[in-house]
Design an enzyme around this catalytic site. Structure first.
Site, PDB file in Angstrom:
ATOM      1  N   CYS A 146      46.035  27.599  44.767  1.00 40.46           N
ATOM      2  CA  CYS A 146      46.312  27.574  46.183  1.00 40.46           C
ATOM      3  C   CYS A 146      47.747  27.107  46.357  1.00 40.46           C
ATOM      4  O   CYS A 146      48.037  25.931  46.163  1.00 40.46           O
ATOM      5  CB  CYS A 146      45.393  26.559  46.835  1.00 40.46           C
ATOM      6  SG  CYS A 146      44.362  27.264  48.062  1.00 40.46           S
ATOM      7  N   GLY A 170      41.475  23.574  22.696  1.00 38.99           N
ATOM      8  CA  GLY A 170      40.330  24.129  21.972  1.00 38.99           C
ATOM      9  C   GLY A 170      39.570  25.221  22.701  1.00 38.99           C
ATOM     10  O   GLY A 170      39.179  26.231  22.110  1.00 38.99           O
ATOM     11  N   HIS A 171      39.389  25.048  24.013  1.00 35.73           N
ATOM     12  CA  HIS A 171      38.444  25.961  24.681  1.00 35.73           C
ATOM     13  C   HIS A 171      39.032  27.330  25.004  1.00 35.73           C
ATOM     14  O   HIS A 171      38.336  28.196  25.555  1.00 35.73           O
ATOM     15  CB  HIS A 171      37.829  25.302  25.925  1.00 35.73           C
ATOM     16  CG  HIS A 171      38.740  25.130  27.091  1.00 35.73           C
ATOM     17  ND1 HIS A 171      38.609  25.875  28.228  1.00 35.73           N
ATOM     18  CD2 HIS A 171      39.773  24.300  27.310  1.00 35.73           C
ATOM     19  CE1 HIS A 171      39.528  25.494  29.110  1.00 35.73           C
ATOM     20  NE2 HIS A 171      40.251  24.543  28.573  1.00 35.73           N
ATOM     21  N   THR A 229      39.068   6.054  21.274  1.00 35.90           N
ATOM     22  CA  THR A 229      38.361   6.386  20.028  1.00 35.90           C
ATOM     23  C   THR A 229      38.520   7.860  19.701  1.00 35.90           C
ATOM     24  O   THR A 229      38.291   8.715  20.560  1.00 35.90           O
ATOM     25  CB  THR A 229      36.858   6.034  20.182  1.00 35.90           C
ATOM     26  OG1 THR A 229      36.771   4.654  20.504  1.00 35.90           O
ATOM     27  CG2 THR A 229      36.083   6.328  18.914  1.00 35.90           C
ATOM     28  N   ALA A 246      44.975  20.899  26.864  1.00 35.90           N
ATOM     29  CA  ALA A 246      46.359  21.274  27.160  1.00 35.90           C
ATOM     30  C   ALA A 246      46.959  20.460  28.307  1.00 35.90           C
ATOM     31  O   ALA A 246      48.133  20.120  28.287  1.00 35.90           O
ATOM     32  CB  ALA A 246      46.439  22.763  27.470  1.00 35.90           C
TER      33      ALA A 246
HETATM   34  N1  PMP Z   1      48.278  25.613  30.162  1.00 35.00           N
HETATM   35  C1  PMP Z   1      47.908  26.896  30.225  1.00 35.00           C
HETATM   36  C2  PMP Z   1      48.924  27.962  29.987  1.00 35.00           C
HETATM   37  C3  PMP Z   1      46.588  27.222  30.504  1.00 35.00           C
HETATM   38  O1  PMP Z   1      46.217  28.498  30.565  1.00 35.00           O
HETATM   39  C4  PMP Z   1      45.645  26.187  30.729  1.00 35.00           C
HETATM   40  C5  PMP Z   1      44.206  26.494  31.074  1.00 35.00           C
HETATM   41  N2  PMP Z   1      44.051  27.281  32.210  1.00 35.00           N
HETATM   42  C6  PMP Z   1      46.084  24.861  30.649  1.00 35.00           C
HETATM   43  C7  PMP Z   1      47.412  24.617  30.357  1.00 35.00           C
HETATM   44  C8  PMP Z   1      45.137  23.707  30.837  1.00 35.00           C
HETATM   45  O2  PMP Z   1      44.295  23.645  29.715  1.00 35.00           O
HETATM   46  P1  PMP Z   1      43.154  22.567  29.510  1.00 35.00           P
HETATM   47  O3  PMP Z   1      41.974  23.094  30.250  1.00 35.00           O
HETATM   48  O4  PMP Z   1      42.922  22.529  28.028  1.00 35.00           O
HETATM   49  O5  PMP Z   1      43.627  21.272  30.028  1.00 35.00           O
END
Ligand code: PMP
Length: 380
Positions: A325, A202-203, A239, A74
């Site tokens: 923070c 994905g996670h 890649t 994200a």
């Molecule tokens: N946007 C939102 C709303 C999230 O909750 C998060 C993860 N805390 C992220 C972006 C960042 O996601 P990523 O770890 O996949 O970069």
């Protein structure tokens, strides 16, 4: 991580499901060839990836106007959408709008664009997480080229009124709407076709870390943020990670297939937790009319959130306190502050985020252990 743990930090990251890991391992062992190689295995992998793109679009209900660009998650998708669109289209206008409750991977990109000469408005929602449409209209001038508003907030779980914002944005064909949907997938069904750019990861849905996507309207032009071999139509060189993409597809399929059953299970757990937490004197719940049951946020009246998170962690219970923070000396939740909560509430907030494997027994244990800790840390 031990087995007998209570993991209520799923908004931070989820445990990958076995099917996801099996799919990854099999693809990593058997289909490691570069999808851009011209030999038959490269061609096969690229064909699979293109099929997966179509499957993802179908599962989320996107029309044929959209395409998928795979990214590392994200954060990268947000960067590509916002930097990429603003830089490519700056000759059409310098005004861009976001909200003050976005994830830092959106906020810090807007701060960067301010340095590049863009005129940024950070809108704050009301205490329900909704934006005042009249205020929005005032800010939404003719030279506005980009609006980025999340659909579900990662810290407090409220849903924004992005659908209403979308209607206004689309009155100006020059402007596009991006939504960070990292916390929306599997948690809330929104009509994605009202957005021009959508961020997914994905996670957050029992997939792997390091894979995500930016889903964009084909006609929306972006400037790349990474240059190289020209993969992903030149928008994201590097890649293609075939095994991670295969695993991402499995995670999305499972999240969508089990959406209703997971949602109903999580709603029961959410309601139980809210009911129990509301009986605890020390707790101020932050409730919203329009929310996802996956995320619960509350503040402690007299105790520090970080102290309680640590004490819970020592008892194998894992939750989050504030996400960032934001002040010189002490961490505090800018999301709660921007919802109009007090500084004390913003300092002492705790987030519980449930996942598909959360159980009622875990919720019961959580309440018991949490009450014990409140007694133990009395005065701290
Ligand atoms: N946007 C939102 C709303 C999230 O909750 C998060 C993860 N805390 C992220 C972006 C960042 O996601 P990523 O770890 O996949 O970069």
């Amino acid at each position: 991580m031990v087995n007998k743990m209570i993991y209520f930090d799923n908004a931070a990251s989820t445990k990958p499901s076995k099917e996801v890991l099996d799919a990854y391992l099999s693809a990593a062992l058997n289909d490691f060839e570069n999808p851009n190689s011209l030999h038959k295995y490269g061609v096969k992998n690229l064909t699979d990836i293109n099929r997966i793109r179509q499957n993802i679009l179908k599962l989320f209900g996107f029309s044929s106007d959209y395409e998928v660009i795979f990214t590392s998650g994200a954060t990268e998708s947000n960067n590509l959408a916002i930097l990429g669109y603003a830089r490519k289209n700056s000759s059409r206008g310098k005004k861009i709008i976001t909200s003050s409750v976005e994830h830092e991977s959106v906020l810090n990109v807007f701060k960067e664009l301010e340095k590049e000469g863009f005129n940024v408005t950070y809108l704050s929602p009301n205490n329900e997480g909704k934006f005042d449409l009249e205020k929005f209209k005032k800010e939404f001038t003719k030279d506005t080229i980009l609006v980025s508003i999340m659909t579900v907030n990662n810290e407090a779980g409220f849903k924004t009124n992005i659908e209403e914002i979308a209607k206004i944005v689309h009155e100006n064909p020059k402007c596009v709407l991006h939504s960070d949907c990292a916390q929306t997938l599997g948690k809330y069904k929104v009509n994605f076709n009202t957005f021009d750019l959508v961020t997914i990861s994905g996670h957050k849905i029992n997939g792997l870390k390091g894979i995500g996507a930016l889903i964009k309207k084909k006609k929306v032009n972006l400037e790349p943020i990474v240059y190289g071999g020209g993969q992903e139509n030149g928008l994201r060189s590097g890649t293609l990670d075939y095994p991670s993409i295969v695993a991402f597809n499995v995670a999305i399929e499972n999240a969508m297939k089990n959406f209703a059953i997971n949602y109903s299970n999580i709603t029961k757990l959410h309601d139980y937790l809210i009911d129990e937490l509301s009986k605890i004197e020390e707790v101020t719940l932050h409730l919203f009319k329009d929310y996802t049951p996956y995320i619960i946020n509350f503040s402690l009246r007299t105790k520090k959130g970080s102290v309680i998170v640590e004490a819970l962690s020592n008892k194998e219970v894992f939750v989050s306190s504030v996400s960032a923070c934001n002040s010189k000396n002490e961490p505090l939740s800018y999301v709660l502050l921007n919802l109009g909560k007090s500084i004390e509430e913003a300092k002492n907030s705790i987030r519980l985020s449930l996942g598909k494997d959360s159980t009622i027994e875990e919720c019961q244990d959580f309440i018991r252990i949490f009450k014990e800790i409140l007694l133990e840390v009395r005065g701290r």
